[in-house]
Design a protein around this motif. Structure first.
Motif, PDB file in Angstrom:
ATOM      1  N   GLU A  10       0.815  -1.216   0.000  1.00 51.28           N
ATOM      2  CA  GLU A  10       0.000   0.000   0.000  1.00 51.28           C
ATOM      3  C   GLU A  10       0.854   1.274   0.000  1.00 51.28           C
ATOM      4  O   GLU A  10       0.448   2.285  -0.562  1.00 51.28           O
ATOM      5  CB  GLU A  10      -0.934   0.002   1.205  1.00 51.28           C
ATOM      6  CG  GLU A  10      -1.921   1.140   1.185  1.00 51.28           C
ATOM      7  CD  GLU A  10      -2.955   1.051   2.293  1.00 51.28           C
ATOM      8  OE1 GLU A  10      -4.010   1.682   2.159  1.00 51.28           O
ATOM      9  OE2 GLU A  10      -2.721   0.342   3.294  1.00 51.28           O
ATOM     10  N   GLN A  11       2.045   1.223   0.588  1.00 51.12           N
ATOM     11  CA  GLN A  11       2.870   2.426   0.730  1.00 51.12           C
ATOM     12  C   GLN A  11       4.065   2.519  -0.220  1.00 51.12           C
ATOM     13  O   GLN A  11       4.684   3.566  -0.322  1.00 51.12           O
ATOM     14  CB  GLN A  11       3.386   2.537   2.170  1.00 51.12           C
ATOM     15  CG  GLN A  11       2.285   2.669   3.198  1.00 51.12           C
ATOM     16  CD  GLN A  11       1.464   3.930   3.015  1.00 51.12           C
ATOM     17  OE1 GLN A  11       1.977   4.994   2.726  1.00 51.12           O
ATOM     18  NE2 GLN A  11       0.141   3.806   3.158  1.00 51.12           N
ATOM     19  N   GLU A 101      -4.666   9.381  -8.070  1.00 46.74           N
ATOM     20  CA  GLU A 101      -5.386   9.523  -6.804  1.00 46.74           C
ATOM     21  C   GLU A 101      -4.446   9.389  -5.607  1.00 46.74           C
ATOM     22  O   GLU A 101      -4.883   9.473  -4.460  1.00 46.74           O
ATOM     23  CB  GLU A 101      -6.508   8.471  -6.697  1.00 46.74           C
ATOM     24  CG  GLU A 101      -7.657   8.681  -7.674  1.00 46.74           C
ATOM     25  CD  GLU A 101      -7.340   8.193  -9.085  1.00 46.74           C
ATOM     26  OE1 GLU A 101      -6.678   7.147  -9.239  1.00 46.74           O
ATOM     27  OE2 GLU A 101      -7.743   8.877 -10.041  1.00 46.74           O
ATOM     28  N   ASP A 103      -2.668   6.578  -4.912  1.00 54.44           N
ATOM     29  CA  ASP A 103      -2.622   5.191  -4.460  1.00 54.44           C
ATOM     30  C   ASP A 103      -1.591   4.408  -5.261  1.00 54.44           C
ATOM     31  O   ASP A 103      -1.345   4.691  -6.434  1.00 54.44           O
ATOM     32  CB  ASP A 103      -3.987   4.512  -4.645  1.00 54.44           C
ATOM     33  CG  ASP A 103      -5.062   5.135  -3.776  1.00 54.44           C
ATOM     34  OD1 ASP A 103      -4.742   5.515  -2.630  1.00 54.44           O
ATOM     35  OD2 ASP A 103      -6.209   5.247  -4.251  1.00 54.44           O
ATOM     36  N   GLU A 105      -0.534   1.441  -7.495  1.00 52.84           N
ATOM     37  CA  GLU A 105      -1.252   0.638  -8.490  1.00 52.84           C
ATOM     38  C   GLU A 105      -0.214   0.015  -9.416  1.00 52.84           C
ATOM     39  O   GLU A 105       0.719   0.692  -9.842  1.00 52.84           O
ATOM     40  CB  GLU A 105      -2.207   1.544  -9.264  1.00 52.84           C
ATOM     41  CG  GLU A 105      -3.083   0.852 -10.255  1.00 52.84           C
ATOM     42  CD  GLU A 105      -4.123   1.800 -10.879  1.00 52.84           C
ATOM     43  OE1 GLU A 105      -4.898   1.306 -11.700  1.00 52.84           O
ATOM     44  OE2 GLU A 105      -4.148   3.010 -10.560  1.00 52.84           O
ATOM     45  N   LYS A 120      -4.199  -3.089  -6.832  1.00 51.02           N
ATOM     46  CA  LYS A 120      -4.045  -1.939  -5.948  1.00 51.02           C
ATOM     47  C   LYS A 120      -3.992  -2.488  -4.525  1.00 51.02           C
ATOM     48  O   LYS A 120      -5.030  -2.646  -3.882  1.00 51.02           O
ATOM     49  CB  LYS A 120      -5.227  -0.975  -6.093  1.00 51.02           C
ATOM     50  CG  LYS A 120      -5.358  -0.343  -7.450  1.00 51.02           C
ATOM     51  CD  LYS A 120      -6.593   0.544  -7.503  1.00 51.02           C
ATOM     52  CE  LYS A 120      -6.833   1.073  -8.888  1.00 51.02           C
ATOM     53  NZ  LYS A 120      -8.055   1.886  -8.969  1.00 51.02           N
ATOM     54  N   ARG A 122      -3.911  -3.120  -0.643  1.00 50.98           N
ATOM     55  CA  ARG A 122      -4.456  -2.386   0.503  1.00 50.98           C
ATOM     56  C   ARG A 122      -4.085  -3.120   1.796  1.00 50.98           C
ATOM     57  O   ARG A 122      -3.978  -4.351   1.808  1.00 50.98           O
ATOM     58  CB  ARG A 122      -5.985  -2.291   0.417  1.00 50.98           C
ATOM     59  CG  ARG A 122      -6.494  -1.548  -0.791  1.00 50.98           C
ATOM     60  CD  ARG A 122      -6.252  -0.044  -0.635  1.00 50.98           C
ATOM     61  NE  ARG A 122      -6.755   0.686  -1.771  1.00 50.98           N
ATOM     62  CZ  ARG A 122      -6.001   1.121  -2.774  1.00 50.98           C
ATOM     63  NH1 ARG A 122      -4.716   0.877  -2.798  1.00 50.98           N
ATOM     64  NH2 ARG A 122      -6.526   1.799  -3.764  1.00 50.98           N
ATOM     65  N   LYS A 189       4.837   6.191  -1.770  1.00 50.68           N
ATOM     66  CA  LYS A 189       3.650   7.030  -1.780  1.00 50.68           C
ATOM     67  C   LYS A 189       3.974   8.419  -1.270  1.00 50.68           C
ATOM     68  O   LYS A 189       4.814   8.602  -0.428  1.00 50.68           O
ATOM     69  CB  LYS A 189       2.595   6.390  -0.884  1.00 50.68           C
ATOM     70  CG  LYS A 189       1.241   6.392  -1.444  1.00 50.68           C
ATOM     71  CD  LYS A 189       0.378   5.521  -0.586  1.00 50.68           C
ATOM     72  CE  LYS A 189      -1.049   5.954  -0.701  1.00 50.68           C
ATOM     73  NZ  LYS A 189      -1.966   5.155   0.022  1.00 50.68           N
TER      74      LYS A 189
END
Length: 189
Positions: A10-11, A101, A103, A105, A120, A122, A189
């Protein structure tokens, strides 16, 4: 041949490629199998021939720079690669990064198997891709990677890079066309 691994959480995203594709008499520059696009995106290519990989990497890089949504790039990539595949130049491709956005991906497409993945991650999910012709001949690389994660952990980019280095070393021990020296890319991110 080259071996490329892509891991996304996620990061962050970590990408590692063996750096065995040195230049030749006609093209003295070493080839980049992983290209950073701007500050937050990448394109990785394997298979086919050098010219085909460079054309695909440039095409996808241009689409990323234009802000084309990843799902649209995946459709364009499939159409483009089907034309290359008809000429016997199958190029496996992965791309992604921090999308518009904000995020993480990642996407990949293999024209040989027509397999595509668009992920994506999470929470604690881990997305992974391997780009290598006949990657199955090395055994279950995901299981091997999971065993390396028990040693290295999965929480930081440096831990992932360490596990990818171990994976590359394993693949190089099984395939003389895969080099032990590597190139890495980390996007956060």
């Amino acid at each position: 041949m080259s071996f490329i691994s892509v891991i996304a959480k996620e990061q962050f995203i970590t990408v590692m490629s063996d750096s065995g594709a040195a230049g030749s008499e006609h093209t003295p520059q070493p080839e980049q199998h992983v290209v950073k696009v701007g500050e937050k995106e990448f394109v990785a290519t394997a298979g086919g021939d050098r010219e085909a990989r460079e054309v695909i990497a440039k095409h996808v890089s241009d689409l990323l720079e234009e802000g084309t949504p990843y799902d649209r790039i995946l459709v364009i990539l499939q159409m483009t690669l089907s034309a290359f595949s008809e000429k016997g130049k199958s190029v496996m491709t992965a791309f992604g990064g921090v999308n518009r956005e904000g995020d993480i991906e990642v996407c990949t497409y293999d024209p040989n198997s027509h397999a595509e993945r668009h992920l994506k991650p999470r929470g604690t999910e881990i997305a992974y891709f391997f780009l290598a012709e006949g990657a199955g001949k090395y055994g279950n690389l995901y299981e091997l990677l999971q065993s390396y994660w028990k040693e290295t952990g999965t929480e930081s980019p440096s831990a992932m890079i360490q596990s990818q280095k171990l994976l590359n070393r394993y693949v190089a021990s099984k395939d003389s066309d895969v080099n032990l020296s590597t190139a890495k890319l980390v996007l956060k991110k």
